[in-house]
Write an enzyme that holds these catalytic residues in place. Structure first.
Site, PDB file in Angstrom:
ATOM      1  N   LYS A 258      55.995  88.829   2.025  1.00 19.26           N
ATOM      2  CA  LYS A 258      55.866  89.351   0.662  1.00 19.26           C
ATOM      3  C   LYS A 258      55.392  88.263  -0.286  1.00 19.26           C
ATOM      4  CE  LYS A 258      59.326  92.797   1.780  1.00 19.26           C
ATOM      5  NZ  LYS A 258      60.753  93.154   1.807  1.00 19.26           N
TER       6      LYS A 258
ATOM      7  N   ASP B 117      61.703  98.529  -5.410  1.00 16.61           N
ATOM      8  CA  ASP B 117      61.810  99.352  -4.199  1.00 16.61           C
ATOM      9  C   ASP B 117      62.239 100.777  -4.497  1.00 16.61           C
ATOM     10  OD1 ASP B 117      61.007  98.828  -1.630  1.00 16.61           O
ATOM     11  OD2 ASP B 117      62.716  97.578  -1.117  1.00 16.61           O
TER      12      ASP B 117
ATOM     13  N   GLN C 257      66.590  92.083  -0.699  1.00 17.17           N
ATOM     14  CA  GLN C 257      66.217  92.237   0.704  1.00 17.17           C
ATOM     15  C   GLN C 257      67.387  92.793   1.505  1.00 17.17           C
ATOM     16  OE1 GLN C 257      63.087  91.653   2.156  1.00 17.17           O
ATOM     17  NE2 GLN C 257      64.053  92.662   3.887  1.00 17.17           N
TER      18      GLN C 257
END
Length: 280
Positions: A50, A117, A94
């Site tokens: 990322k 997200d 994460q």
């Protein structure tokens, strides 16, 4: 059998984001902040990929690493600090987290305005009510992959194996919004193969390596493999690729299928948040 190549589409998406960044931000670089709790080697790999994508697209990125024994209180304090940091455009927590941490609670500490997200209850509520084009990155990537390959969704029977918010429930919602008929299955579903064999489009995100064989697949179906597993040092999906490839019309490989699109869609979401496109 045709391959659903995620790499080429991911590059197109990242190039588009890169161009948008150059056109929209002259003296400002959006910042993606990744929070990682140490102890999961796979998470370290994902976060590095990322960061690499951020560099390519023209974002700034930063990783906040927390010790494996970090408390819920400490984790939430970090999130709150980043919520209040005006230089941070987007926050990614994460997953997975260690068992002693409550991931749902932590995710919901992220400001919806920085929830890259789309996993806060607020943003998921907007998604499931049909009031947002903003969706979890993997779910978005799956839809884009089918569109890119001119695979029709409307009127098709889609079977999704796996019910996580990150993938299963979210992509089922996106398919339903595109006028597909959706069956959502999971590890406790009885007679699973009898349902998957009805699928025009089969999406598998169950977390079991090579679980889906040709006995689960209708001839000429489209198979999208979301799984990422490691066997004897090699990556494989939840679909037994070599066993299934000759029965289906399209299939996504692992690696090189959905994975690159997840990262590309993360870049898209970061750009959208930086533009403040959403009213909260």
């Amino acid at each position: 059998m045709n391959l659903l190549d995620g790499k080429s589409l991911a590059l197109l998406l990242k190039n588009q984001v890169r161009e948008n960044i150059a056109n929209c931000f002259a003296n400002f670089k959006p910042l993606l902040e990744c929070i990682i709790v140490e102890g999961n080697p796979a998470s370290e790999t994902y976060v590095k990929s990322k960061q690499k994508a951020c560099d390519y697209c023209g974002f700034s990125s930063h990783i906040t690493r927390l010790s494996s024994d970090v408390s819920q209180f400490e984790l939430e304090n970090v999130i709150e600090r980043l919520n209040n940091d005006s230089s941070v455009s987007a926050i990614l927590l994460q997953l997975p987290l260690p068992n002693h941490l409550d991931a749902t609670r932590a995710l919901n500490k992220i400001s919806p305005k920085k929830d890259v997200d789309c996993l806060t209850n607020f943003n998921l509520g907007r998604l499931f009510s049909g009031n947002s084009s903003f969706a979890p990155c993997t779910a978005s990537g799956i839809i884009k992959l089918l569109d890119f390959n001119n695979i029709s969704i409307q009127g098709k029977h889609v079977v999704v194996v796996g019910r996580s918010l990150l993938v299963g429930k979210s992509v089922a919602c996106l398919f339903e919004q595109r006028n597909a008929t959706v069956t959502l299955c999971h590890s406790k579903t009885s007679n699973l193969s009898s349902l998957t064999r009805q699928a025009d489009i089969l999406v598998v995100a169950i977390g079991k390596p090579k679980f889906i064989t040709k006995d689960f697949v209708k001839p000429n179906a489209v198979v999208v493999d979301v799984g990422i597993n490691r066997i004897d040092g090699k990556l494989c999906g939840d679909v037994d690729f070599d066993n299934v490839k000759d029965i289906c019309s399209f299939i996504s490989p692992v690696p090189g299928g959905v994975g690159p699109l997840t990262v590309a869609c993360l870049m898209e979401n970061t750009f959208k948040l930086a533009l403040n496109k959403f009213s909260f």
